[in-house]
Design a protein around this motif. Sequence first.
Motif, PDB file in Angstrom:
ATOM      1  N   PHE A 265      13.828  19.476  73.058  1.00  0.00           N
ATOM      2  CA  PHE A 265      12.702  19.699  73.959  1.00  0.00           C
ATOM      3  C   PHE A 265      12.186  18.398  74.603  1.00  0.00           C
ATOM      4  O   PHE A 265      11.164  18.427  75.292  1.00  0.00           O
ATOM      5  N   ARG A 266      12.881  17.304  74.340  1.00  0.00           N
ATOM      6  CA  ARG A 266      12.537  16.014  74.948  1.00  0.00           C
ATOM      7  C   ARG A 266      11.108  15.583  74.612  1.00  0.00           C
ATOM      8  O   ARG A 266      10.322  15.224  75.481  1.00  0.00           O
ATOM      9  N   VAL A 267      10.768  15.651  73.331  1.00  0.00           N
ATOM     10  CA  VAL A 267       9.439  15.227  72.887  1.00  0.00           C
ATOM     11  C   VAL A 267       9.610  14.126  71.848  1.00  0.00           C
ATOM     12  O   VAL A 267      10.422  14.244  70.929  1.00  0.00           O
ATOM     13  N   LEU A 268       8.887  13.027  72.018  1.00  0.00           N
ATOM     14  CA  LEU A 268       9.079  11.864  71.163  1.00  0.00           C
ATOM     15  C   LEU A 268       8.358  11.984  69.827  1.00  0.00           C
ATOM     16  O   LEU A 268       8.726  11.322  68.858  1.00  0.00           O
ATOM     17  N   ARG A 269       7.294  12.801  69.767  1.00  0.00           N
ATOM     18  CA  ARG A 269       6.571  12.963  68.500  1.00  0.00           C
ATOM     19  C   ARG A 269       6.215  14.422  68.302  1.00  0.00           C
ATOM     20  O   ARG A 269       6.158  15.198  69.258  1.00  0.00           O
ATOM     21  N   ASP A 270       5.981  14.782  67.076  1.00  0.00           N
ATOM     22  CA  ASP A 270       5.600  16.157  66.737  1.00  0.00           C
ATOM     23  C   ASP A 270       4.193  16.438  67.269  1.00  0.00           C
ATOM     24  O   ASP A 270       3.244  15.749  66.892  1.00  0.00           O
ATOM     25  N   PRO A 271       4.030  17.442  68.136  1.00  0.00           N
ATOM     26  CA  PRO A 271       2.701  17.732  68.696  1.00  0.00           C
ATOM     27  C   PRO A 271       1.724  18.321  67.691  1.00  0.00           C
ATOM     28  O   PRO A 271       0.527  18.443  67.993  1.00  0.00           O
ATOM     29  N   PHE A 272       2.214  18.704  66.491  1.00  0.00           N
ATOM     30  CA  PHE A 272       1.378  19.463  65.563  1.00  0.00           C
ATOM     31  C   PHE A 272       1.137  18.765  64.223  1.00  0.00           C
ATOM     32  O   PHE A 272       0.470  19.323  63.360  1.00  0.00           O
ATOM     33  N   VAL A 273       1.669  17.574  64.028  1.00  0.00           N
ATOM     34  CA  VAL A 273       1.517  16.858  62.760  1.00  0.00           C
ATOM     35  C   VAL A 273       0.962  15.460  63.031  1.00  0.00           C
ATOM     36  O   VAL A 273       1.508  14.723  63.862  1.00  0.00           O
ATOM     37  N   ASN A 274      -0.123  15.114  62.345  1.00  0.00           N
ATOM     38  CA  ASN A 274      -0.762  13.799  62.513  1.00  0.00           C
ATOM     39  C   ASN A 274      -1.027  13.485  63.982  1.00  0.00           C
ATOM     40  O   ASN A 274      -0.858  12.352  64.425  1.00  0.00           O
TER      41      ASN A 274
ATOM     42  N   ASN B 132      -5.819  11.612  66.839  1.00  0.00           N
ATOM     43  CA  ASN B 132      -6.092  10.185  66.759  1.00  0.00           C
ATOM     44  C   ASN B 132      -7.341   9.773  67.520  1.00  0.00           C
ATOM     45  O   ASN B 132      -7.833   8.665  67.340  1.00  0.00           O
ATOM     46  N   GLU B 133      -7.856  10.640  68.371  1.00  0.00           N
ATOM     47  CA  GLU B 133      -9.052  10.331  69.145  1.00  0.00           C
ATOM     48  C   GLU B 133      -9.709  11.636  69.580  1.00  0.00           C
ATOM     49  O   GLU B 133      -9.147  12.722  69.437  1.00  0.00           O
ATOM     50  N   ASP B 134     -10.915  11.515  70.128  1.00  0.00           N
ATOM     51  CA  ASP B 134     -11.706  12.679  70.512  1.00  0.00           C
ATOM     52  C   ASP B 134     -10.951  13.586  71.478  1.00  0.00           C
ATOM     53  O   ASP B 134     -11.031  14.814  71.395  1.00  0.00           O
ATOM     54  N   ALA B 135     -10.182  12.997  72.392  1.00  0.00           N
ATOM     55  CA  ALA B 135      -9.477  13.799  73.396  1.00  0.00           C
ATOM     56  C   ALA B 135      -8.388  14.668  72.803  1.00  0.00           C
ATOM     57  O   ALA B 135      -7.914  15.616  73.454  1.00  0.00           O
ATOM     58  N   ASP B 136      -7.958  14.388  71.580  1.00  0.00           N
ATOM     59  CA  ASP B 136      -6.915  15.194  70.943  1.00  0.00           C
ATOM     60  C   ASP B 136      -7.450  16.515  70.398  1.00  0.00           C
ATOM     61  O   ASP B 136      -6.667  17.402  70.064  1.00  0.00           O
ATOM     62  N   VAL B 137      -8.759  16.657  70.290  1.00  0.00           N
ATOM     63  CA  VAL B 137      -9.366  17.859  69.711  1.00  0.00           C
ATOM     64  C   VAL B 137      -9.446  18.953  70.772  1.00  0.00           C
ATOM     65  O   VAL B 137     -10.019  18.749  71.846  1.00  0.00           O
ATOM     66  N   PHE B 138      -8.863  20.105  70.483  1.00  0.00           N
ATOM     67  CA  PHE B 138      -8.934  21.249  71.405  1.00  0.00           C
ATOM     68  C   PHE B 138     -10.303  21.902  71.300  1.00  0.00           C
ATOM     69  O   PHE B 138     -10.802  22.141  70.205  1.00  0.00           O
ATOM     70  N   ILE B 139     -10.897  22.188  72.458  1.00  0.00           N
ATOM     71  CA  ILE B 139     -12.265  22.700  72.486  1.00  0.00           C
ATOM     72  C   ILE B 139     -12.337  24.020  73.251  1.00  0.00           C
ATOM     73  O   ILE B 139     -11.797  24.152  74.347  1.00  0.00           O
TER      74      ILE B 139
ATOM     75  N   LEU C  29      -1.972  25.706  73.048  1.00  0.00           N
ATOM     76  CA  LEU C  29      -0.623  25.145  73.059  1.00  0.00           C
ATOM     77  C   LEU C  29      -0.417  24.208  74.246  1.00  0.00           C
ATOM     78  O   LEU C  29       0.253  23.175  74.115  1.00  0.00           O
ATOM     79  N   ARG C  30      -0.973  24.566  75.389  1.00  0.00           N
ATOM     80  CA  ARG C  30      -0.893  23.664  76.548  1.00  0.00           C
ATOM     81  C   ARG C  30      -1.528  22.312  76.211  1.00  0.00           C
ATOM     82  O   ARG C  30      -0.970  21.252  76.522  1.00  0.00           O
ATOM     83  N   HIS C  31      -2.684  22.359  75.577  1.00  0.00           N
ATOM     84  CA  HIS C  31      -3.382  21.126  75.216  1.00  0.00           C
ATOM     85  C   HIS C  31      -2.544  20.295  74.251  1.00  0.00           C
ATOM     86  O   HIS C  31      -2.372  19.074  74.444  1.00  0.00           O
ATOM     87  N   LYS C  32      -2.011  20.932  73.210  1.00  0.00           N
ATOM     88  CA  LYS C  32      -1.230  20.214  72.214  1.00  0.00           C
ATOM     89  C   LYS C  32       0.002  19.565  72.838  1.00  0.00           C
ATOM     90  O   LYS C  32       0.334  18.405  72.554  1.00  0.00           O
ATOM     91  N   LEU C  33       0.700  20.327  73.669  1.00  0.00           N
ATOM     92  CA  LEU C  33       1.932  19.806  74.259  1.00  0.00           C
ATOM     93  C   LEU C  33       1.647  18.702  75.271  1.00  0.00           C
ATOM     94  O   LEU C  33       2.363  17.696  75.331  1.00  0.00           O
ATOM     95  N   GLU C  34       0.607  18.882  76.057  1.00  0.00           N
ATOM     96  CA  GLU C  34       0.271  17.863  77.055  1.00  0.00           C
ATOM     97  C   GLU C  34      -0.108  16.542  76.390  1.00  0.00           C
ATOM     98  O   GLU C  34       0.213  15.464  76.908  1.00  0.00           O
ATOM     99  N   ARG C  35      -0.782  16.605  75.233  1.00  0.00           N
ATOM    100  CA  ARG C  35      -1.129  15.374  74.519  1.00  0.00           C
ATOM    101  C   ARG C  35       0.113  14.655  74.004  1.00  0.00           C
ATOM    102  O   ARG C  35       0.082  13.455  73.734  1.00  0.00           O
ATOM    103  N   ALA C  36       1.230  15.414  73.875  1.00  0.00           N
ATOM    104  CA  ALA C  36       2.493  14.820  73.430  1.00  0.00           C
ATOM    105  C   ALA C  36       3.438  14.562  74.598  1.00  0.00           C
ATOM    106  O   ALA C  36       4.611  14.218  74.391  1.00  0.00           O
ATOM    107  N   GLY C  37       2.944  14.767  75.838  1.00  0.00           N
ATOM    108  CA  GLY C  37       3.759  14.490  77.019  1.00  0.00           C
ATOM    109  C   GLY C  37       4.685  15.608  77.423  1.00  0.00           C
ATOM    110  O   GLY C  37       5.680  15.382  78.121  1.00  0.00           O
ATOM    111  N   LEU C  38       4.388  16.851  77.017  1.00  0.00           N
ATOM    112  CA  LEU C  38       5.220  18.009  77.342  1.00  0.00           C
ATOM    113  C   LEU C  38       4.456  18.993  78.211  1.00  0.00           C
ATOM    114  O   LEU C  38       3.224  19.068  78.146  1.00  0.00           O
TER     115      LEU C  38
END
Length: 413
Positions: free
Chosen positions: A122-131, A134-141, A330-339
């Motif tokens: 899926f061309r993702v460098l890090r797991d979008p769902f584990v660890n 890291n900052e306020d913007a990572d929290v889905f609201i 899911l859109r939020h999680k993936l976008e934070r990981a560049g997907l």
Amino acid sequence: MLNLPVDLAYVGSNQAQLARHVGVSRAAITQIIKYRIWPSTRGLNEALLRERISAYLKLKGLPAERLAATFDEAPAAPRANAELQAMAQANHSGPRPGTNQEEDPFMLLRHHSLSSAARQHFRVLRDPFVNELNEDADVFITDDIRYVRAAMRHTARHGGMLAVVAESGGGKSTLRQDLIDWINTTGERVTVIEPYVIGMEDSQRKGKALMAADITGAVIRAVSPGTSLRQVLQDRAAQMHSILKASAQVGQRHVLIVEEAHALAIPTLKHLKRFYELQDGFKKLLSIILIGQTELEKKLSEHNPEVREVVQRCEMVKLPPLDNHVEAYLRHKLERAGLQFDAVFASDAVEAIRATLRQAVSETVRGQRQAREQSLCYPLAINNLVTRAMNEAVKIGAPKVNAALIAAAVRGA
């Protein structure tokens, strides 16, 4: 959907056994049954797989007249029954050790990380769902989450007693972390007090109960580090009160946060009223935030006379499931990981996630058993299910996660 699941049930077999026999994954069998998508990897093709499946069913004793219709479309009613049978038989013929026969299959999923093959696929460098926080913007609201977050911040800043309730994996700990990060980054003059709750249970028989004396010690250590605790409990309580008053007089506020609060003993819950009522004149000295699973709501029931005085002072807020926000989450999680969401999920995937994470439960109300549907669309549940589905996609070379792969993720648990 094909007649194949019905025929497998007829011969006492299941999709997992068939997959092993013909040399494909269970996800591939699901794709064939539900969408007539035949894998074309490792030298396999539709004709060869039909031949192998037919040979397996014949070997298991399926009558020739049934075998002739195995790859035909199943009528609507048998299809529904076949799906139920397939879910029940996908991995085992009986309940797993330590589980209830009626337990929802999703609840049997273990936590999995995204495999390196899936990250590459899926061309993702890090797991979008584990660890990933890291900052306020990572929290889905959502509006519900925003309200709970605001209630926690208001309690920490202005005082009060608040209970935050959600199912396991519902995002409670994330909001605790968010609160502490907000205090640290905004420079709020709030001291956070967190008693150790590792191994905490609501009785000494089951584990170590968190006692009022433990909370008193935690307050003193957090507000006045290095201070020696007085040995006599009454003296220690007076010591805590004096320390809180001195801290408040220089403009500091204090919030006691108890995680896993559903495991608090009833006597400790009753004592929280006394902590809440600590004052210097009209000024409250200690805010309290309890964070726990749904059992906490039952313990803090207004019908429980033992904790009535606490209930009267405690506001309760709940984190609901993300039923209407699964795609946005899911859109939020993936976008934070560049997907991009559309590069990973097919159009039918979101509804399949919602449908999979619903379970029928029964409860006794006024002496009568009643059935209702319960949603498990909480962040951790979604993360685990989607991770497994993405890992399954790699096995069959599917470009995107679709409804069949979501089903396969459960059946492959």
